[in-house]
Design a protein around this motif. Structure first.
Motif, mmCIF file in Angstrom:
data_model
loop_
_atom_site.group_PDB
_atom_site.id
_atom_site.type_symbol
_atom_site.label_atom_id
_atom_site.label_comp_id
_atom_site.label_asym_id
_atom_site.label_seq_id
_atom_site.Cartn_x
_atom_site.Cartn_y
_atom_site.Cartn_z
ATOM 1 N N LEU A 165 0.832 -1.203 0.000
ATOM 2 C CA LEU A 165 0.000 0.000 0.000
ATOM 3 C C LEU A 165 0.869 1.256 0.000
ATOM 4 N N LEU A 166 1.925 1.240 0.815
ATOM 5 C CA LEU A 166 2.823 2.399 0.851
ATOM 6 C C LEU A 166 3.505 2.617 -0.497
ATOM 7 N N ASP A 167 3.811 1.524 -1.190
ATOM 8 C CA ASP A 167 4.442 1.650 -2.498
ATOM 9 C C ASP A 167 3.530 2.336 -3.510
ATOM 10 N N ARG A 168 2.228 2.294 -3.254
ATOM 11 C CA ARG A 168 1.277 2.943 -4.163
ATOM 12 C C ARG A 168 1.090 4.423 -3.827
ATOM 13 N N ILE A 169 1.759 4.879 -2.800
ATOM 14 C CA ILE A 169 1.712 6.303 -2.429
ATOM 15 C C ILE A 169 3.013 6.948 -2.886
ATOM 16 N N ASP A 170 2.921 7.876 -3.802
ATOM 17 C CA ASP A 170 4.109 8.424 -4.458
ATOM 18 C C ASP A 170 4.956 9.294 -3.543
#
Length: 511
Positions: A381-386
């Protein structure tokens, strides 16, 4: 005697025309077929009382009503008016020659007054597409339906007005909406302005980059640092909605009945659900699927305050919509798809106590407590937050000064110019409109690096142990920073600034 009236059913954000066939014959009985739900089955009691209270009646004969197509489930009380007019026409109590030229919808109260319906805009769009002359519906929904040009929309308050129109030719007042005036109203005067924010210049810069490229962002800081205040002002610097975006957004809100006397939604939505929300309420669903918060945020901002407090399962169901920008809900008999192209803005404390990394406050959380707290948010999920950015408290000197910061309108001008560059870049692509939507192939095409920038990025990747997805995020953010400067190529300082916005990847945060 046979009569036919037309209503409409909404599935997802699209409408399907329903033909209501009413036959009155010798005998006694009331038969309603065509997969109606309980609300429709109960309609005969409401209709009987409403007709009686207005000088009409349900005939004491055999009434057979078919709602076609018969294999499509119909739900809700909005068919009351449709059924009532069909019964009156079939029983000969009124003469309604033009009945089949209109879509007619509305819930009927026992005194004959009409209650609001859901999905007026999708229904109006379908009515125009299929060549109906007009749409008759409750007055409270009429402005919403009148957005559709080329369709006569009549908003009524009582059932007798509709009966008089068809039987005696008494004219109804047509609803008109000036789309241009509605669309541009208040665009230049945002309710929440960045000029209200004292200090936090580096955070404003991050918000500007996020808005310019459509990037998801997470704000990490102690209580009272201004995370919520900043998030609420993000919609004010996003580019104004296009007419197509406004229609898409209005359709979704129409389906859940959140538009009353409003007409077109011209401001980008800002949704902030509580952390106790369920996964169904967030992404949509239910026995009769409805849009969730992520779809109500379409073309706007979804703000998740105190991200680790949300249930992990709720957060995980967002992963696919964040990538695909739509959510599909499947049931045994049907599948509906809701658009969900939104900017995710999340905020969180850096630790359970909220004061980790604050030099003016003691660390009151153990390493194990820290790991457990941050572990509530999954790596994917964090990886999907730029963009990950730390928000520090504003010093007293900044809070007490009279000088106002830069306003939202000035920031929005720069954001809009950057978006125009991206629109030109992705011209001809249906699914990509701004940098955050780029796939791997487009990143390779539009985010080429010189040797110095490549070396800098390689060093950061090795030192911070970043994933391949994080690598792509850095390139996307760097491309946006370059667009804000109207630079053709990404150079070293663009990459350097983009790398700074991966705070949660650094050692000391996630261990």
């Amino acid at each position: 005697m046979l009569s036919k009236v037309y209503g409409s059913a909404v599935f997802g954000v699209e409408a399907t025309t329903i033909a209501v066939e009413v036959n009155v014959d010798r005998g006694i009985g009331y038969h309603l077929v065509g997969l109606p739900d309980n609300a429709i089955r109960e309609s005969n009691f409401r209709i009987a009382a409403a007709l009686l209270n207005n000088g009409y009646k349900i005939p004491g004969k055999k009434i057979t009503i078919n709602m076609a197509p018969a294999d499509l489930r119909k739900e809700g009380s909005a068919y009351d008016l449709t059924l009532a007019l069909g019964i009156l026409s079939a029983s000969g109590q009124i003469v309604a020659e033009e009945l089949e030229r209109f879509i007619i919808m509305g819930e009927v109260s026992l005194d004959g007054s009409l209650q609001p319906i859901k999905g007026a805009l999708p229904i109006a769009l379908k009515a125009k597409e299929e060549g109906f002359k007009g749409f008759i519906l409750p007055k409270v929904n009429s402005r919403e339906a009148a957005i559709v040009e080329g369709l006569e929309v009549f908003g009524v308050e009582k059932m007798v007005e509709v009966i008089a129109y068809f039987d005696k030719g008494v004219p109804l007042e047509q609803t008109h909406v000036d789309i241009s005036a509605a669309f541009y109203k208040n665009l230049e005067f945002p309710e929440h302005d960045f000029s209200d924010v004292k200090g936090q210049e580096s955070i404003k810069r991050c918000m500007e980059i996020a808005a310019a490229g459509g990037h998801n962002i997470i704000l990490i800081g102690p209580p009272g640092a201004g995370k919520t205040m900043l998030a609420k002002r993000l919609p004010s610097i996003l580019p104004p909605m296009t007419l197509q975006e406004a229609l898409e957004t209005t359709k979704i809100h129409s389906v859940v009945g959140k538009i009353k006397n409003m007409g077109l939604i011209c401001q980008r939505p800002f949704r902030s659900p509580h952390h106790t929300i369920s996964d169904v309420a967030l992404v949509g669903g239910g026995a009769y699927p409805q849009p969730g918060e992520i779809s109500l945020s379409h073309n706007g901002v979804l703000f998740l305050d105190e991200l680790p407090e949300f249930k992990r399962g709720v957060l995980e169901v967002m992963r696919q919509p964040l990538e695909d920008r739509e959510v599909t809900i499947s049931r045994a008999r049907f599948t509906v798809t809701y658009p969900s192209s939104f900017m995710l803005v999340a905020s969180m404390n850096p630790s359970p106590s909220g004061y980790f990394n604050d030099p003016d406050a003691p660390v009151t959380s153990s390493p194990m407590e820290m790991q457990r707290y941050l572990g509530k948010i999954s790596g994917p999920l964090l990886d999907r937050i730029d963009i990950h950015i730390e928000v520090t408290p504003v010093p007293f000197e900044k809070l007490s000064e009279d000088r106002k910061g830069e306003g939202s309108i000035a920031i929005r001008k720069r954001v809009t110019e950057a978006r125009e560059i991206q629109t030109e870049r992705f011209d001809g692509l249906e699914t990509v409109h701004y940098n955050a939507q780029m796939n791997t192939k487009q990143i390779r095409e539009h985010c080429s690096l010189d040797s110095a920038s490549l070396s800098l990025l390689k060093s950061a990747m090795e030192r911070l142990n970043l994933s391949a997805r994080a690598y792509d995020r850095i390139l996307k953010v760097a491309r946006t920073i370059a667009d804000l400067e109207a630079a053709k190529n990404i150079i070293g300082h663009h990459i350097g600034e983009a790398i700074q916005y991966r705070s949660l990847d650094r050692e000391g945060w996630l261990g």
